[in-house]
Design a protein around this motif. Structure first.
Motif, PDB file in Angstrom:
ATOM      1  N   UNK A  91       0.973  -1.229  -0.014  1.00 49.44           N
ATOM      2  CA  UNK A  91       0.007   0.035   0.246  1.00 49.44           C
ATOM      3  C   UNK A  91       0.841   1.369   0.044  1.00 49.44           C
ATOM      4  N   UNK A  92       1.934   0.902   0.263  1.00 41.65           N
ATOM      5  CA  UNK A  92       3.069   2.243   0.097  1.00 41.65           C
ATOM      6  C   UNK A  92       3.565   2.400  -1.173  1.00 41.65           C
ATOM      7  N   UNK A  93       3.982   3.598  -1.323  1.00 41.74           N
ATOM      8  CA  UNK A  93       4.548   4.239  -2.695  1.00 41.74           C
ATOM      9  C   UNK A  93       5.806   3.395  -3.066  1.00 41.74           C
ATOM     10  N   UNK A  94       5.895   2.745  -4.111  1.00 43.47           N
ATOM     11  CA  UNK A  94       7.082   2.075  -4.507  1.00 43.47           C
ATOM     12  C   UNK A  94       8.095   2.798  -5.229  1.00 43.47           C
ATOM     13  N   UNK A  95       9.269   2.819  -5.032  1.00 40.99           N
ATOM     14  CA  UNK A  95      10.451   3.560  -5.927  1.00 40.99           C
ATOM     15  C   UNK A  95      10.322   2.721  -7.272  1.00 40.99           C
ATOM     16  N   UNK A  96      10.491   3.529  -8.310  1.00 40.50           N
ATOM     17  CA  UNK A  96      10.757   3.000  -9.756  1.00 40.50           C
ATOM     18  C   UNK A  96      12.184   2.197  -9.716  1.00 40.50           C
ATOM     19  N   UNK A  97      13.050   2.583  -8.877  1.00 40.82           N
ATOM     20  CA  UNK A  97      14.468   2.016  -8.881  1.00 40.82           C
ATOM     21  C   UNK A  97      14.756   1.969  -7.367  1.00 40.82           C
ATOM     22  N   UNK A  98      15.174   0.737  -6.920  1.00 41.06           N
ATOM     23  CA  UNK A  98      15.551   0.519  -5.480  1.00 41.06           C
ATOM     24  C   UNK A  98      16.875  -0.207  -5.636  1.00 41.06           C
ATOM     25  N   UNK A  99      18.000   0.876  -5.153  1.00 42.70           N
ATOM     26  CA  UNK A  99      19.284   0.405  -5.073  1.00 42.70           C
ATOM     27  C   UNK A  99      19.614  -0.116  -3.456  1.00 42.70           C
ATOM     28  N   UNK A 100      20.185  -1.088  -3.308  1.00 45.12           N
ATOM     29  CA  UNK A 100      20.576  -1.663  -2.075  1.00 45.12           C
ATOM     30  C   UNK A 100      22.095  -1.855  -1.775  1.00 45.12           C
ATOM     31  N   UNK A 101      22.603  -1.752  -0.677  1.00 46.52           N
ATOM     32  CA  UNK A 101      24.038  -2.276  -0.625  1.00 46.52           C
ATOM     33  C   UNK A 101      24.077  -3.526   0.309  1.00 46.52           C
ATOM     34  N   UNK A 102      25.261  -4.181   0.266  1.00 45.31           N
ATOM     35  CA  UNK A 102      25.191  -5.744   0.880  1.00 45.31           C
ATOM     36  C   UNK A 102      25.810  -5.545   2.171  1.00 45.31           C
ATOM     37  N   UNK A 103      25.736  -4.496   2.908  1.00 47.25           N
ATOM     38  CA  UNK A 103      26.181  -4.709   4.287  1.00 47.25           C
ATOM     39  C   UNK A 103      24.860  -4.751   5.270  1.00 47.25           C
ATOM     40  N   UNK A 104      23.658  -4.693   4.723  1.00 46.13           N
ATOM     41  CA  UNK A 104      22.761  -4.683   5.857  1.00 46.13           C
ATOM     42  C   UNK A 104      22.106  -5.996   5.967  1.00 46.13           C
ATOM     43  N   UNK A 105      21.530  -6.102   7.276  1.00 48.40           N
ATOM     44  CA  UNK A 105      20.854  -7.266   7.652  1.00 48.40           C
ATOM     45  C   UNK A 105      19.609  -7.109   7.029  1.00 48.40           C
ATOM     46  N   UNK A 106      18.794  -8.072   6.793  1.00 48.93           N
ATOM     47  CA  UNK A 106      17.606  -8.221   6.052  1.00 48.93           C
ATOM     48  C   UNK A 106      16.700  -7.322   7.281  1.00 48.93           C
ATOM     49  N   UNK A 107      16.764  -7.562   8.239  1.00 45.18           N
ATOM     50  CA  UNK A 107      15.768  -6.744   9.205  1.00 45.18           C
ATOM     51  C   UNK A 107      16.147  -5.191   9.079  1.00 45.18           C
ATOM     52  N   UNK A 108      17.324  -4.797   8.872  1.00 44.29           N
ATOM     53  CA  UNK A 108      17.664  -3.355   8.940  1.00 44.29           C
ATOM     54  C   UNK A 108      17.262  -2.856   7.505  1.00 44.29           C
ATOM     55  N   UNK A 109      17.385  -3.755   6.615  1.00 46.73           N
ATOM     56  CA  UNK A 109      16.897  -3.200   5.137  1.00 46.73           C
ATOM     57  C   UNK A 109      15.547  -3.177   5.048  1.00 46.73           C
ATOM     58  N   UNK A 110      14.726  -3.939   5.754  1.00 43.32           N
ATOM     59  CA  UNK A 110      13.083  -4.016   5.780  1.00 43.32           C
ATOM     60  C   UNK A 110      12.645  -2.714   6.594  1.00 43.32           C
ATOM     61  N   UNK A 111      13.484  -2.429   7.615  1.00 37.52           N
ATOM     62  CA  UNK A 111      13.098  -1.249   8.319  1.00 37.52           C
ATOM     63  C   UNK A 111      13.282   0.257   7.684  1.00 37.52           C
ATOM     64  N   UNK A 112      14.456   0.145   7.064  1.00 35.52           N
ATOM     65  CA  UNK A 112      14.903   1.312   6.421  1.00 35.52           C
ATOM     66  C   UNK A 112      13.924   1.679   5.290  1.00 35.52           C
ATOM     67  N   UNK A 113      13.649   0.491   4.640  1.00 36.28           N
ATOM     68  CA  UNK A 113      12.817   0.635   3.247  1.00 36.28           C
ATOM     69  C   UNK A 113      11.430   0.954   3.674  1.00 36.28           C
ATOM     70  N   UNK A 114      10.817   0.605   4.753  1.00 37.59           N
ATOM     71  CA  UNK A 114       9.548   0.691   5.095  1.00 37.59           C
ATOM     72  C   UNK A 114       9.322   2.079   5.813  1.00 37.59           C
ATOM     73  N   UNK A 115      10.350   2.717   6.459  1.00 36.41           N
ATOM     74  CA  UNK A 115      10.204   4.013   6.872  1.00 36.41           C
ATOM     75  C   UNK A 115      10.222   5.069   5.499  1.00 36.41           C
ATOM     76  N   UNK A 116      11.351   4.787   4.790  1.00 32.19           N
ATOM     77  CA  UNK A 116      11.072   5.771   3.750  1.00 32.19           C
ATOM     78  C   UNK A 116      10.042   5.628   2.801  1.00 32.19           C
ATOM     79  N   UNK A 117       9.422   4.570   2.508  1.00 35.70           N
ATOM     80  CA  UNK A 117       8.149   4.503   1.416  1.00 35.70           C
ATOM     81  C   UNK A 117       6.992   4.657   2.548  1.00 35.70           C
ATOM     82  N   UNK A 118       6.921   4.564   3.569  1.00 37.66           N
ATOM     83  CA  UNK A 118       5.911   5.236   4.313  1.00 37.66           C
ATOM     84  C   UNK A 118       5.800   6.976   4.294  1.00 37.66           C
ATOM     85  N   UNK A 119       7.158   7.366   4.360  1.00 36.41           N
ATOM     86  CA  UNK A 119       7.164   8.866   4.429  1.00 36.41           C
ATOM     87  C   UNK A 119       6.735   9.510   2.903  1.00 36.41           C
ATOM     88  N   UNK A 120       7.496   8.564   2.051  1.00 34.49           N
ATOM     89  CA  UNK A 120       7.126   8.904   0.634  1.00 34.49           C
ATOM     90  C   UNK A 120       5.522   8.921   0.302  1.00 34.49           C
TER      91      UNK A 120
END
Length: 179
Positions: free
Chosen positions: A29-58
């Motif tokens: 239900x949250x806005x999706x980025x047209x392009x998502x770029x992620x690095x390889x240093x994040x845990x799955x939980x941190x990636x999920x949390x960071x993406x969720x916060x940014x998508x909610x705000x967008x």
């Protein structure tokens, strides 16, 4: 949505299968980025949390739904580049959205690209709509509004703790008829 990763193939498969797009609980239900770029240093939980916060705000900027801003922003949220007079905390962003939606009631926001690395998320935003309301002393005459912004979020404990942002205000002011 186009994905670019710096992950090894096995980790990238996890991202595609379960962490991005509609697969994350209510993120569909949250806005999706047209392009998502992620690095390889994040845990799955941190990636999920960071993406969720940014998508909610967008999505808050796209819809004006203030609950999303309150969910995405930390209680002690700091706007590191506020315009003069903007209140700090989540209420500053909410008041800014309300004011801008008075000028551009059909305001929409697209996320052209989102980059997630460490505790930072960079969002390249594209705003568009029609200036039919009021902005300060200016009255809209149906002008099209189309400008970009870039936000850098610091995410802590699944919430945006700080934001550095820059908007293409020259383009916006020209479109509003202020220049």
């Amino acid at each position: 949505m186009k994905y670019t990763t710096c992950f090894r193939p096995a980790i990238a498969a996890l991202i595609f299968a379960g962490l991005s797009g509609n697969a994350i609980s209510s993120q569909g239900k949250w806005l999706q980025p047209k392009q998502l770029i992620v690095d390889n240093s994040l845990s799955k939980a941190q990636l999920k949390a960071n993406e969720a916060a940014a998508r909610k705000y967008a999505t808050f900027w796209n819809t004006g739904n203030e609950t999303l801003a309150r969910d995405a922003l930390a209680v002690n949220f700091i706007d590191k580049t506020p315009p003069e007079g903007r209140k700090q905390g989540p209420e500053g962003a909410i008041l800014a959205s309300r004011a801008f939606r008075t000028a551009v009631p059909d305001l929409r926001c697209d996320v052209e690209q989102m980059i997630i690395s460490g505790d930072r998320v960079v969002s390249h935003l594209h705003f568009h709509g029609t200036f039919t309301g009021t902005f300060g002393k200016l009255k809209g005459q149906g002008q099209k509004i189309d400008f970009i912004a870039t936000d850098i979020y610091e995410v802590a404990d699944g919430k945006i703790a700080a934001n550095w942002h820059i908007e293409d205000n020259l383009t916006l002011m020209k479109q509003l008829g202020a220049l």
